[in-house]
Design a protein around this motif. Structure first.
Motif, PDB file in Angstrom:
ATOM      1  N   ARG A   1      -0.321 -16.745  -8.845  1.00 45.74           N
ATOM      2  CA  ARG A   1       0.848 -15.634  -8.684  1.00 45.74           C
ATOM      3  C   ARG A   1       0.805 -14.766  -7.480  1.00 45.74           C
ATOM      4  N   LEU A   2      -0.296 -14.644  -6.735  1.00 49.45           N
ATOM      5  CA  LEU A   2      -0.137 -13.950  -5.572  1.00 49.45           C
ATOM      6  C   LEU A   2      -0.371 -14.699  -4.292  1.00 49.45           C
ATOM      7  N   SER A   3      -0.685 -16.020  -4.270  1.00 48.46           N
ATOM      8  CA  SER A   3      -1.084 -16.769  -3.117  1.00 48.46           C
ATOM      9  C   SER A   3       0.156 -17.129  -2.316  1.00 48.46           C
ATOM     10  N   GLY A   4       1.031 -17.130  -3.299  1.00 50.56           N
ATOM     11  CA  GLY A   4       2.616 -17.723  -2.221  1.00 50.56           C
ATOM     12  C   GLY A   4       3.339 -16.483  -1.670  1.00 50.56           C
ATOM     13  N   ILE A   5       2.734 -15.211  -1.875  1.00 51.84           N
ATOM     14  CA  ILE A   5       3.502 -14.048  -1.100  1.00 51.84           C
ATOM     15  C   ILE A   5       3.471 -14.232   0.331  1.00 51.84           C
ATOM     16  N   PRO A   6       4.589 -14.236   0.936  1.00 49.01           N
ATOM     17  CA  PRO A   6       4.513 -14.291   2.578  1.00 49.01           C
ATOM     18  C   PRO A   6       4.087 -12.876   3.237  1.00 49.01           C
ATOM     19  N   LEU A   7       3.470 -13.399   4.428  1.00 51.94           N
ATOM     20  CA  LEU A   7       3.018 -12.030   5.062  1.00 51.94           C
ATOM     21  C   LEU A   7       4.347 -11.257   5.615  1.00 51.94           C
ATOM     22  N   LYS A   8       4.148 -10.000   5.961  1.00 55.51           N
ATOM     23  CA  LYS A   8       5.162  -9.271   6.376  1.00 55.51           C
ATOM     24  C   LYS A   8       5.839  -9.684   7.798  1.00 55.51           C
ATOM     25  N   GLU A   9       7.092  -9.607   7.942  1.00 53.74           N
ATOM     26  CA  GLU A   9       7.296  -9.922   9.294  1.00 53.74           C
ATOM     27  C   GLU A   9       7.254  -8.936   9.915  1.00 53.74           C
ATOM     28  N   PRO A  10       6.859  -8.777  11.432  1.00 58.75           N
ATOM     29  CA  PRO A  10       6.696  -7.754  12.247  1.00 58.75           C
ATOM     30  C   PRO A  10       8.234  -7.011  12.379  1.00 58.75           C
ATOM     31  N   ASP A  11       8.036  -5.575  12.254  1.00 57.03           N
ATOM     32  CA  ASP A  11       9.152  -4.824  12.169  1.00 57.03           C
ATOM     33  C   ASP A  11       9.054  -3.541  13.030  1.00 57.03           C
ATOM     34  N   GLY A  12       7.904  -3.391  13.799  1.00 58.04           N
ATOM     35  CA  GLY A  12       7.474  -2.333  14.588  1.00 58.04           C
ATOM     36  C   GLY A  12       6.779  -1.251  13.722  1.00 58.04           C
ATOM     37  N   TRP A  13       6.575  -1.453  12.382  1.00 59.57           N
ATOM     38  CA  TRP A  13       5.687  -0.346  11.639  1.00 59.57           C
ATOM     39  C   TRP A  13       4.479  -1.303  11.044  1.00 59.57           C
ATOM     40  N   ILE A  14       3.366  -0.563  10.852  1.00 58.12           N
ATOM     41  CA  ILE A  14       2.132  -1.062  10.254  1.00 58.12           C
ATOM     42  C   ILE A  14       2.067  -0.315   9.028  1.00 58.12           C
ATOM     43  N   ASP A  15       2.273  -1.235   7.836  1.00 61.87           N
ATOM     44  CA  ASP A  15       2.376  -0.647   6.492  1.00 61.87           C
ATOM     45  C   ASP A  15       1.168  -1.078   5.762  1.00 61.87           C
ATOM     46  N   ILE A  16       0.236  -0.004   5.195  1.00 63.13           N
ATOM     47  CA  ILE A  16      -0.835  -0.100   4.294  1.00 63.13           C
ATOM     48  C   ILE A  16      -0.477   0.367   3.127  1.00 63.13           C
ATOM     49  N   GLY A  17      -1.152  -0.347   2.185  1.00 56.09           N
ATOM     50  CA  GLY A  17      -0.953  -0.130   0.609  1.00 56.09           C
ATOM     51  C   GLY A  17      -2.240   0.253  -0.075  1.00 56.09           C
ATOM     52  N   ALA A  18      -2.176   1.108  -0.992  1.00 56.64           N
ATOM     53  CA  ALA A  18      -3.077   1.562  -1.795  1.00 56.64           C
ATOM     54  C   ALA A  18      -2.767   1.158  -3.294  1.00 56.64           C
ATOM     55  N   VAL A  19      -3.214   0.234  -3.914  1.00 54.07           N
ATOM     56  CA  VAL A  19      -2.900   0.162  -5.375  1.00 54.07           C
ATOM     57  C   VAL A  19      -4.067   0.858  -6.032  1.00 54.07           C
ATOM     58  N   VAL A  20      -3.736   1.955  -6.637  1.00 53.63           N
ATOM     59  CA  VAL A  20      -4.636   2.984  -7.116  1.00 53.63           C
ATOM     60  C   VAL A  20      -4.027   4.012  -8.048  1.00 53.63           C
ATOM     61  N   ARG A  21      -4.617   4.472  -8.887  1.00 54.78           N
ATOM     62  CA  ARG A  21      -4.292   5.631  -9.847  1.00 54.78           C
ATOM     63  C   ARG A  21      -4.507   6.806  -9.252  1.00 54.78           C
ATOM     64  N   LEU A  22      -3.682   7.823  -9.584  1.00 55.80           N
ATOM     65  CA  LEU A  22      -3.931   9.388  -8.778  1.00 55.80           C
ATOM     66  C   LEU A  22      -5.104   9.878  -9.683  1.00 55.80           C
ATOM     67  N   ALA A  23      -6.310   9.742  -9.376  1.00 57.43           N
ATOM     68  CA  ALA A  23      -7.482  10.442  -9.952  1.00 57.43           C
ATOM     69  C   ALA A  23      -8.441  10.608  -9.364  1.00 57.43           C
ATOM     70  N   PRO A  24      -9.259  11.634  -9.559  1.00 65.64           N
ATOM     71  CA  PRO A  24     -10.427  12.263  -8.551  1.00 65.64           C
ATOM     72  C   PRO A  24     -11.480  11.097  -8.175  1.00 65.64           C
ATOM     73  N   ILE A  25     -11.729  10.111  -9.102  1.00 64.52           N
ATOM     74  CA  ILE A  25     -12.697   9.149  -9.049  1.00 64.52           C
ATOM     75  C   ILE A  25     -12.303   8.151  -7.909  1.00 64.52           C
ATOM     76  N   LYS A  26     -10.960   7.981  -7.550  1.00 59.14           N
ATOM     77  CA  LYS A  26     -10.285   7.221  -6.536  1.00 59.14           C
ATOM     78  C   LYS A  26     -10.242   7.786  -5.229  1.00 59.14           C
ATOM     79  N   ASP A  27     -10.425   9.430  -5.206  1.00 59.06           N
ATOM     80  CA  ASP A  27     -10.485  10.058  -4.022  1.00 59.06           C
ATOM     81  C   ASP A  27      -9.482   9.806  -3.136  1.00 59.06           C
ATOM     82  N   ILE A  28      -8.247  10.036  -3.427  1.00 60.34           N
ATOM     83  CA  ILE A  28      -6.843  10.053  -2.895  1.00 60.34           C
ATOM     84  C   ILE A  28      -6.827  11.248  -1.562  1.00 60.34           C
ATOM     85  N   LYS A  29      -7.340  12.307  -1.848  1.00 61.12           N
ATOM     86  CA  LYS A  29      -7.506  13.329  -0.570  1.00 61.12           C
ATOM     87  C   LYS A  29      -8.163  12.675   0.377  1.00 61.12           C
TER      88      LYS A  29
END
Length: 482
Positions: A279-307
């Motif tokens: 389901r995930l292995s075929g996702i293409p890498l992001k094409e360079p666009d001048g930005w670096i994009d960082i993702g956090a797949v996470v619930r907003l909860a204290p144990i995830k320490d979003i702060k």
């Protein structure tokens, strides 16, 4: 015969505070697990905090879920006592109640008989002279310098949910499979006792250690009774560790922790998480666009320490231009979420995007790498999914994260990202900077990550290992497979 009638084993899954009420890692895992295990029938026995959430499911159940039994902890507060307690306690019952109050090793079968079979009313007991006498003796022996009012209210708060849960109706099943210790483990053991069936336990994290961390930080716990509350959850874990037929964990160190807490190593098994690699292995890498994009797949909860994540990104933004942080997940704690939004405003950070829940397959195309800043984890699915999509990760050194990033013994694929100590914002910023400044490094680590998941963490392998556990139960009981 219908499809449901042909199921081999009727499995009661006991869940606490997750599926089917909220989205998240364990909930996603559970839903996929049931869907893939089509040969079995499932009964869900779920524990929620508030009765106002009754029936508010966020998942559509697969066809092989035939019953859902809901139990809510706040219903215990609405229980009415039945007047003066007229039960004459035996020495055995008194000793078990005393052990329960001291968070030792009570005879749980004695307590099950008292509160389930004999239907003793918890509120009547907690207002009785017998309760008061046992409490006084415990305080004189163990808490002679503590205010008695604090001991009284703490003990009532601690005992009421347990006594209430022991009196709940038990669904019928062939095996009771808890997905945590704590209250869920208690119900699994009750089910095993009532219907004389085997009990299984799967821990995604070490529940007791997570509760311990919460209690240490908690403001609602009387400081002098924090040790008692921690012992309370260790007692509940010990109950199912002793009574379970099999106990599984996600990685070797977690199994070692279970053994150190009193679980027999011969009943322990390590079954790693697995994901749908294709389901995930075929996702293409992001094409360079001048930005670096960082993702956090996470619930907003204290144990995830979003702060800490926000602070670390704030520091990263001062070092690296054109970086964005995408925080992808629902709100688990409204108050904490508001604090996170306010922190972003206070720091005047422009490039943090709170997306809410998203289709991770589609959104992953926008990302260069991912980050996880939890203060406690087991074996996070979000990291495995990021790996399958060839995105390296920055994580805290919790749970199995170090092993995922570096590989376990015999794994020669190479590093797949960086880990730092929990709550170490400067270290997180340093690690993110290393991935931001080098596209070749991101690609190399992403390849390592994908190869590791493909080899060790595929969903079909995980499911087969759980099927083996169920087959062990069948063989132990001499059941004939259909």
């Amino acid at each position: 015969m219908s499809e449901i009638e042909e199921k081999t084993v009727k499995i009661c899954l006991i869940l606490e505070g997750c599926y089917p009420y909220v989205f998240g890692g364990v909930s996603t895992w559970m839903h996929q697990y049931i869907n893939k295990m089509k040969e079995h029938e499932f009964v869900l026995w779920v524990i929620g905090a508030k009765a106002e959430n009754r029936g508010k499911f966020v998942y559509e159940f697969p066809e092989n879920v035939t019953e859902v039994h809901e139990v809510f902890l706040d219903d215990a507060l609405r229980m009415k006592d039945t007047g003066r307690l007229r039960h004459l306690f035996s020495d055995e019952e008194t000793q078990s109640l005393r052990e329960l109050m001291l968070c030792g090793r009570p005879d749980w079968e004695v307590l099950f008989r008292l509160y389930h079979d004999k239907h003793m009313n918890p509120m009547s007991f907690l207002k009785s002279e017998e309760f008061l006498q046992i409490l006084i003796e415990c305080c004189e022996e163990h808490y002679p310098y503590i205010a008695f009012a604090d001991a009284f209210h703490t003990m009532r708060s601690m005992l009421l949910p347990v006594l209430y849960l022991m009196g709940t109706e038990v669904p019928k099943a062939d095996v009771y499979h808890a997905i945590c210790t704590g209250y869920g483990g208690l119900l699994a053991c009750l089910g095993g006792y009532v219907n004389k069936k085997d009990v299984l336990l799967t821990e995604h994290g070490i529940y007791t250690r997570e509760r311990e961390e919460e209690i240490i930080r908690a403001k609602w716990v009387v400081p002098s009774f924090k040790k008692q509350w921690i012992s309370f959850f260790y007692m509940l874990s010990d109950m199912i560790y002793q009574r379970a037929f099999r106990v599984t964990s996600l990685f070797t160190n977690a199994m070692h922790t279970q053994v150190s807490m009193g679980c027999d190593k011969d009943k322990c098994r390590v079954i790693s998480n697995g994901i749908d690699y294709d389901r995930l292995s075929g996702i293409p890498l992001k094409e360079p666009d001048g930005w670096i994009d960082i993702g956090a797949v996470v619930r907003l909860a204290p144990i995830k320490d979003i702060k800490t994540m926000i602070y670390a990104f704030f520091e990263l933004s001062a070092r690296v231009q054109n970086v964005r942080l995408h925080i992808m997940g629902g709100v688990d704690d409204e108050e904490y979420a508001e604090e996170c939004y306010a922190l972003v405003d206070q720091l005047k950070i422009k490039n943090i995007i709170f997306t809410g829940r998203v289709d991770i397959v589609k959104y992953m195309e926008k990302l260069d790498f991912t980050i996880l800043t939890s203060i406690s984890e087991g074996q996070p699915l979000s990291v495995l999914e990021s790996f399958a999509a060839r995105r390296p990760c920055v994580t805290t050194d919790v749970g199995c994260c170090r092993e995922l990033l570096e590989g376990s013994e015999g794994d020669s694929f190479g590093r797949a990202g960086y880990y730092v100590a929990p709550m170490y914002r400067e270290g997180l910023a340093d690690a993110m900077e290393k991935l931001c400044v080098s596209e070749p490094r991101r690609r190399r680590m992403g390849e390592n990550a994908q190869n590791r998941v493909k080899t060790y963490y595929k969903h079909e392998d995980m499911m087969e290992n759980y099927r083996k556990v169920y087959r062990e139960v069948e063989e132990k009981n001499g059941w004939n497979r259909i």
